[in-house]
Write a protein that holds these residues in place. Sequence first.
Motif, PDB file in Angstrom:
ATOM      1  N   LEU A  11       0.799  -1.661  -0.110  1.00 40.84           N
ATOM      2  CA  LEU A  11      -0.042   0.184  -0.004  1.00 40.84           C
ATOM      3  C   LEU A  11       0.945   1.177   0.340  1.00 40.84           C
ATOM      4  O   LEU A  11       1.470   1.613   0.943  1.00 40.84           O
ATOM      5  N   ASP A  12       1.058   1.924  -1.103  1.00 41.10           N
ATOM      6  CA  ASP A  12       1.794   2.626  -1.568  1.00 41.10           C
ATOM      7  C   ASP A  12       1.772   4.550  -2.021  1.00 41.10           C
ATOM      8  O   ASP A  12       0.589   4.438  -2.333  1.00 41.10           O
ATOM      9  N   GLY A  13       1.590   4.926  -1.080  1.00 44.38           N
ATOM     10  CA  GLY A  13       1.546   6.133  -2.061  1.00 44.38           C
ATOM     11  C   GLY A  13       0.384   7.576  -1.075  1.00 44.38           C
ATOM     12  O   GLY A  13      -0.024   8.826  -1.534  1.00 44.38           O
ATOM     13  N   ASN A  14      -0.036   7.654  -0.604  1.00 46.20           N
ATOM     14  CA  ASN A  14      -0.742   8.392   0.903  1.00 46.20           C
ATOM     15  C   ASN A  14      -0.678   8.804   1.297  1.00 46.20           C
ATOM     16  O   ASN A  14      -0.556  10.433   0.945  1.00 46.20           O
ATOM     17  N   GLY A  15       1.441   9.741   1.398  1.00 52.76           N
ATOM     18  CA  GLY A  15       1.884  10.671   1.327  1.00 52.76           C
ATOM     19  C   GLY A  15       1.529  11.774   0.641  1.00 52.76           C
ATOM     20  O   GLY A  15       1.023  13.079   0.600  1.00 52.76           O
ATOM     21  N   ARG A  16       1.799  11.496  -0.814  1.00 54.21           N
ATOM     22  CA  ARG A  16       1.788  11.813  -1.553  1.00 54.21           C
ATOM     23  C   ARG A  16       0.831  12.472  -2.283  1.00 54.21           C
ATOM     24  O   ARG A  16       0.373  13.740  -3.116  1.00 54.21           O
ATOM     25  N   TRP A  17      -0.283  10.999  -2.104  1.00 55.09           N
ATOM     26  CA  TRP A  17      -1.758  11.788  -2.435  1.00 55.09           C
ATOM     27  C   TRP A  17      -2.638  13.044  -1.534  1.00 55.09           C
ATOM     28  O   TRP A  17      -2.926  14.100  -2.508  1.00 55.09           O
ATOM     29  N   GLY A  62      11.735   5.101  11.002  1.00 58.68           N
ATOM     30  CA  GLY A  62      12.177   6.111  11.525  1.00 58.68           C
ATOM     31  C   GLY A  62      11.534   7.413  10.267  1.00 58.68           C
ATOM     32  O   GLY A  62      12.903   8.025   9.932  1.00 58.68           O
ATOM     33  N   ARG A  63      10.756   6.704  10.148  1.00 58.46           N
ATOM     34  CA  ARG A  63       9.407   8.418   9.849  1.00 58.46           C
ATOM     35  C   ARG A  63       9.845   8.917  10.869  1.00 58.46           C
ATOM     36  O   ARG A  63      10.150   8.772  12.374  1.00 58.46           O
ATOM     37  N   SER A  64       8.836  10.675  11.255  1.00 67.45           N
ATOM     38  CA  SER A  64       9.231  11.409  12.547  1.00 67.45           C
ATOM     39  C   SER A  64       8.155  10.271  13.616  1.00 67.45           C
ATOM     40  O   SER A  64       7.401  10.005  13.511  1.00 67.45           O
TER      41      SER A  64
END
Length: 234
Positions: A11-17, A62-64
Amino acid sequence: MKIPKHVAFILDGNGRWAQERGLSRSKGHEEGYKNLRTLSKYILNKGVKVFSIYAFSTENFGRSKEEVDVLMNLILVGVKKYAKELAEENIKIVFSGIRGYPLPKEIITVMDEVEEKTSNNTRGILNICLNYDGQQEIVDASNKLVEEVNNGTLKLPITKDIFNKYLYQELPPIDLLIRTSAENRLSGFMLWQASYAEFYFPKTYFPDFKEKDFDIALEEYNKRDRRFGKIKED
Ligand code: IPE
Ligand code: IPE
Ligand code: MG
Protein backbone atom coordinates in the motif's frame (compact mmCIF):
# COMPACT_ATOMS: atom_id res chain seq x y z
CA MET A 1 -11.07 -15.85 -15.23
CA LYS A 2 -8.24 -17.29 -13.11
CA ILE A 3 -8.35 -15.98 -9.55
CA PRO A 4 -4.92 -15.85 -7.87
CA LYS A 5 -4.81 -17.82 -4.62
CA HIS A 6 -2.44 -15.40 -2.87
CA VAL A 7 -2.52 -11.67 -3.60
CA ALA A 8 0.02 -9.42 -1.87
CA PHE A 9 -0.27 -5.66 -1.74
CA ILE A 10 2.25 -2.90 -0.98
CA LEU A 11 0.00 0.00 0.00
CA ASP A 12 2.03 2.96 -1.18
CA GLY A 13 1.47 6.62 -2.03
CA ASN A 14 -0.70 7.81 0.88
CA GLY A 15 1.68 10.68 1.61
CA ARG A 16 1.92 11.91 -1.98
CA TRP A 17 -1.86 11.57 -2.42
CA ALA A 18 -2.31 14.02 0.46
CA GLN A 19 0.55 16.38 -0.47
CA GLU A 20 -0.81 16.81 -4.01
CA ARG A 21 -4.10 17.97 -2.47
CA GLY A 22 -2.43 20.34 0.00
CA LEU A 23 -3.43 18.04 2.89
CA SER A 24 -1.33 16.64 5.72
CA ARG A 25 0.34 13.23 5.28
CA SER A 26 -1.85 12.02 8.17
CA LYS A 27 -4.95 12.69 6.10
CA GLY A 28 -3.44 10.52 3.36
CA HIS A 29 -2.94 7.66 5.81
CA GLU A 30 -6.53 8.02 7.02
CA GLU A 31 -7.81 7.79 3.45
CA GLY A 32 -5.54 4.81 2.81
CA TYR A 33 -6.86 2.89 5.79
CA LYS A 34 -10.46 3.66 4.82
CA ASN A 35 -9.79 2.38 1.34
CA LEU A 36 -8.13 -0.75 2.67
CA ARG A 37 -11.25 -1.68 4.58
CA THR A 38 -13.44 -1.76 1.45
CA LEU A 39 -10.76 -3.16 -0.82
CA SER A 40 -9.75 -6.07 1.42
CA LYS A 41 -13.34 -7.26 1.65
CA TYR A 42 -13.75 -6.96 -2.11
CA ILE A 43 -10.57 -8.93 -2.81
CA LEU A 44 -11.42 -11.71 -0.36
CA ASN A 45 -14.99 -11.89 -1.73
CA LYS A 46 -13.55 -12.43 -5.22
CA GLY A 47 -12.30 -15.81 -4.06
CA VAL A 48 -8.71 -14.85 -3.24
CA LYS A 49 -7.73 -17.18 -0.37
CA VAL A 50 -4.80 -15.25 1.07
CA PHE A 51 -4.47 -11.47 1.03
CA SER A 52 -1.18 -10.11 2.39
CA ILE A 53 -0.68 -6.41 2.99
CA TYR A 54 2.40 -4.36 3.82
CA ALA A 55 1.05 -2.04 6.48
CA PHE A 56 4.26 -0.89 8.18
CA SER A 57 7.89 -1.81 7.60
CA THR A 58 10.60 -1.93 10.27
CA GLU A 59 12.21 0.96 8.34
CA ASN A 60 9.04 3.06 8.66
CA PHE A 61 9.99 3.59 12.32
CA GLY A 62 12.61 5.97 10.88
CA ARG A 63 9.89 8.52 10.00
CA SER A 64 9.02 11.46 12.28
CA LYS A 65 7.50 10.59 15.67
CA GLU A 66 4.38 12.48 14.63
CA GLU A 67 3.84 10.35 11.52
CA VAL A 68 4.68 7.08 13.32
CA ASP A 69 2.16 7.95 16.07
CA VAL A 70 -0.55 8.67 13.50
CA LEU A 71 0.10 5.35 11.75
CA MET A 72 0.23 3.35 15.00
CA ASN A 73 -3.05 4.87 16.10
CA LEU A 74 -4.73 4.08 12.78
CA ILE A 75 -3.43 0.53 12.97
CA LEU A 76 -4.65 0.09 16.55
CA VAL A 77 -8.14 1.43 15.85
CA GLY A 78 -8.31 -0.18 12.42
CA VAL A 79 -7.28 -3.64 13.55
CA LYS A 80 -9.79 -3.61 16.42
CA LYS A 81 -12.68 -2.38 14.30
CA TYR A 82 -12.19 -4.10 10.97
CA ALA A 83 -10.94 -7.33 12.49
CA LYS A 84 -14.37 -7.72 14.01
CA GLU A 85 -16.07 -7.23 10.63
CA LEU A 86 -13.74 -9.62 8.84
CA ALA A 87 -14.08 -12.17 11.63
CA GLU A 88 -17.83 -12.16 11.07
CA GLU A 89 -17.12 -13.03 7.45
CA ASN A 90 -15.15 -16.12 8.54
CA ILE A 91 -11.75 -14.61 7.64
CA LYS A 92 -8.70 -15.54 9.69
CA ILE A 93 -6.36 -12.65 10.54
CA VAL A 94 -2.64 -13.24 11.08
CA PHE A 95 0.34 -10.91 11.48
CA SER A 96 3.87 -11.11 10.09
CA GLY A 97 6.79 -9.15 11.47
CA ILE A 98 8.73 -8.64 14.67
CA ARG A 99 6.18 -8.74 17.47
CA GLY A 100 8.11 -6.60 19.91
CA TYR A 101 9.89 -3.28 20.42
CA PRO A 102 9.38 -0.65 19.01
CA LEU A 103 5.76 -1.73 18.39
CA PRO A 104 3.59 -0.28 21.19
CA LYS A 105 2.50 -2.89 23.76
CA GLU A 106 -1.22 -2.23 23.26
CA ILE A 107 -0.87 -3.07 19.56
CA ILE A 108 0.89 -6.35 20.35
CA THR A 109 -1.93 -7.26 22.75
CA VAL A 110 -4.57 -6.54 20.10
CA MET A 111 -2.59 -8.55 17.52
CA ASP A 112 -2.49 -11.58 19.81
CA GLU A 113 -6.20 -11.27 20.65
CA VAL A 114 -7.30 -10.91 17.03
CA GLU A 115 -5.21 -13.89 15.89
CA GLU A 116 -6.59 -16.01 18.72
CA LYS A 117 -10.22 -14.97 18.08
CA THR A 118 -10.10 -15.65 14.34
CA SER A 119 -7.87 -18.74 14.40
CA ASN A 120 -10.65 -21.19 13.47
CA ASN A 121 -12.01 -19.15 10.54
CA THR A 122 -11.80 -20.92 7.20
CA ARG A 123 -12.96 -18.74 4.28
CA GLY A 124 -9.70 -16.86 3.77
CA ILE A 125 -6.65 -15.32 5.43
CA LEU A 126 -5.71 -11.67 5.83
CA ASN A 127 -1.97 -11.49 6.56
CA ILE A 128 -0.98 -8.08 7.91
CA CYS A 129 2.75 -7.31 7.69
CA LEU A 130 3.52 -5.00 10.57
CA ASN A 131 7.01 -4.04 11.75
CA TYR A 132 8.02 -6.30 8.88
CA ASP A 133 11.20 -6.80 6.87
CA GLY A 134 11.58 -9.73 4.48
CA GLN A 135 15.31 -10.29 5.02
CA GLN A 136 14.71 -10.29 8.78
CA GLU A 137 11.96 -12.88 8.29
CA ILE A 138 14.46 -15.22 6.60
CA VAL A 139 17.06 -14.60 9.33
CA ASP A 140 14.50 -15.18 12.10
CA ALA A 141 13.39 -18.44 10.46
CA SER A 142 17.03 -19.55 10.14
CA ASN A 143 17.69 -18.88 13.83
CA LYS A 144 14.66 -20.97 14.84
CA LEU A 145 15.77 -23.80 12.54
CA VAL A 146 19.33 -23.81 13.85
CA GLU A 147 18.07 -23.88 17.43
CA GLU A 148 15.91 -26.94 16.69
CA VAL A 149 18.70 -28.68 14.82
CA ASN A 150 21.04 -28.01 17.76
CA ASN A 151 18.62 -29.40 20.33
CA GLY A 152 17.87 -32.42 18.16
CA THR A 153 14.16 -31.75 17.40
CA LEU A 154 14.88 -31.16 13.71
CA LYS A 155 17.13 -33.19 11.42
CA LEU A 156 19.13 -32.08 8.40
CA PRO A 157 18.65 -31.64 5.48
CA ILE A 158 16.28 -28.64 5.57
CA THR A 159 14.07 -28.50 2.48
CA LYS A 160 12.22 -25.49 1.04
CA ASP A 161 8.94 -26.91 2.40
CA ILE A 162 10.41 -27.22 5.89
CA PHE A 163 11.91 -23.71 5.68
CA ASN A 164 8.50 -22.29 4.69
CA LYS A 165 7.01 -23.58 7.96
CA TYR A 166 9.50 -21.53 10.00
CA LEU A 167 8.56 -18.16 8.48
CA TYR A 168 6.30 -15.81 10.46
CA GLN A 169 3.26 -17.47 8.85
CA GLU A 170 3.06 -20.60 6.76
CA LEU A 171 1.51 -19.31 3.53
CA PRO A 172 1.27 -20.43 -0.10
CA PRO A 173 3.50 -18.60 -2.62
CA ILE A 174 2.36 -15.18 -3.85
CA ASP A 175 0.65 -15.30 -7.27
CA LEU A 176 0.01 -11.59 -7.80
CA LEU A 177 1.95 -8.77 -6.14
CA ILE A 178 0.64 -5.23 -6.52
CA ARG A 179 2.43 -2.02 -5.51
CA THR A 180 0.65 1.27 -6.05
CA SER A 181 2.18 4.72 -6.65
CA ALA A 182 4.50 3.87 -9.58
CA GLU A 183 7.36 2.64 -7.37
CA ASN A 184 8.88 -0.46 -8.94
CA ARG A 185 10.53 -2.08 -5.94
CA LEU A 186 9.83 -4.53 -3.13
CA SER A 187 11.23 -2.49 -0.21
CA GLY A 188 11.83 -5.74 1.68
CA PHE A 189 8.33 -7.18 1.19
CA MET A 190 7.90 -10.98 1.35
CA LEU A 191 11.12 -11.84 -0.46
CA TRP A 192 10.78 -15.59 0.06
CA GLN A 193 7.08 -15.78 -0.87
CA ALA A 194 7.43 -13.54 -3.96
CA SER A 195 9.84 -15.89 -5.74
CA TYR A 196 7.53 -16.58 -8.72
CA ALA A 197 4.96 -13.82 -8.21
CA GLU A 198 3.57 -11.78 -11.09
CA PHE A 199 4.34 -8.10 -10.41
CA TYR A 200 1.90 -5.31 -11.16
CA PHE A 201 2.84 -1.68 -10.59
CA PRO A 202 -0.07 0.71 -11.21
CA LYS A 203 0.63 4.47 -11.08
CA THR A 204 -2.38 5.16 -8.84
CA TYR A 205 -1.74 6.27 -5.27
CA PHE A 206 -3.22 3.82 -2.79
CA PRO A 207 -6.21 5.94 -1.61
CA ASP A 208 -7.37 6.07 -5.26
CA PHE A 209 -6.96 2.34 -5.96
CA LYS A 210 -10.56 1.07 -6.00
CA GLU A 211 -12.44 -2.15 -6.75
CA LYS A 212 -12.42 -1.46 -10.50
CA ASP A 213 -8.64 -1.06 -10.39
CA PHE A 214 -8.35 -4.48 -8.80
CA ASP A 215 -10.51 -5.89 -11.61
CA ILE A 216 -8.04 -4.39 -14.11
CA ALA A 217 -5.16 -5.98 -12.18
CA LEU A 218 -6.97 -9.33 -12.41
CA GLU A 219 -7.40 -8.94 -16.16
CA GLU A 220 -3.70 -8.19 -16.49
CA TYR A 221 -2.86 -11.22 -14.33
CA ASN A 222 -4.96 -13.40 -16.63
CA LYS A 223 -2.90 -12.27 -19.62
CA ARG A 224 0.38 -13.31 -18.02
CA ASP A 225 2.00 -16.53 -19.13
CA ARG A 226 3.30 -18.19 -15.96
CA ARG A 227 5.83 -20.70 -17.21
CA PHE A 228 7.72 -21.47 -13.97
CA GLY A 229 10.84 -22.11 -16.02
CA LYS A 230 9.20 -24.49 -18.44
CA ILE A 231 8.38 -24.12 -22.13
CA LYS A 232 4.85 -23.15 -23.04
CA GLU A 233 2.92 -26.02 -24.62
CA ASP A 234 0.25 -25.18 -27.18
C1 IPE B 1 2.30 4.07 2.40
O1 IPE B 1 2.30 5.41 2.01
C2 IPE B 1 2.01 3.85 3.84
C3 IPE B 1 3.18 3.44 4.63
C4 IPE B 1 4.40 3.32 4.19
C5 IPE B 1 2.96 3.15 6.04
P1 IPE B 1 3.57 6.36 2.18
O2 IPE B 1 3.48 7.03 3.49
O3 IPE B 1 4.83 5.62 1.95
O4 IPE B 1 3.30 7.38 1.02
P2 IPE B 1 4.37 8.08 0.10
O5 IPE B 1 5.19 6.99 -0.54
O6 IPE B 1 5.22 8.94 0.98
O7 IPE B 1 3.58 8.85 -0.89
C1 IPE C 1 7.01 0.29 1.82
O1 IPE C 1 6.74 1.60 1.45
C2 IPE C 1 6.40 -0.04 3.14
C3 IPE C 1 4.95 0.00 3.21
C4 IPE C 1 4.15 0.25 2.22
C5 IPE C 1 4.38 -0.29 4.49
P1 IPE C 1 7.79 2.80 1.74
O2 IPE C 1 7.16 4.02 1.21
O3 IPE C 1 8.16 2.79 3.16
O4 IPE C 1 9.05 2.32 0.87
P2 IPE C 1 10.19 3.15 0.14
O5 IPE C 1 10.84 3.99 1.21
O6 IPE C 1 9.56 3.97 -0.90
O7 IPE C 1 11.09 2.11 -0.43
MG1 MG D 1 5.96 5.28 0.29
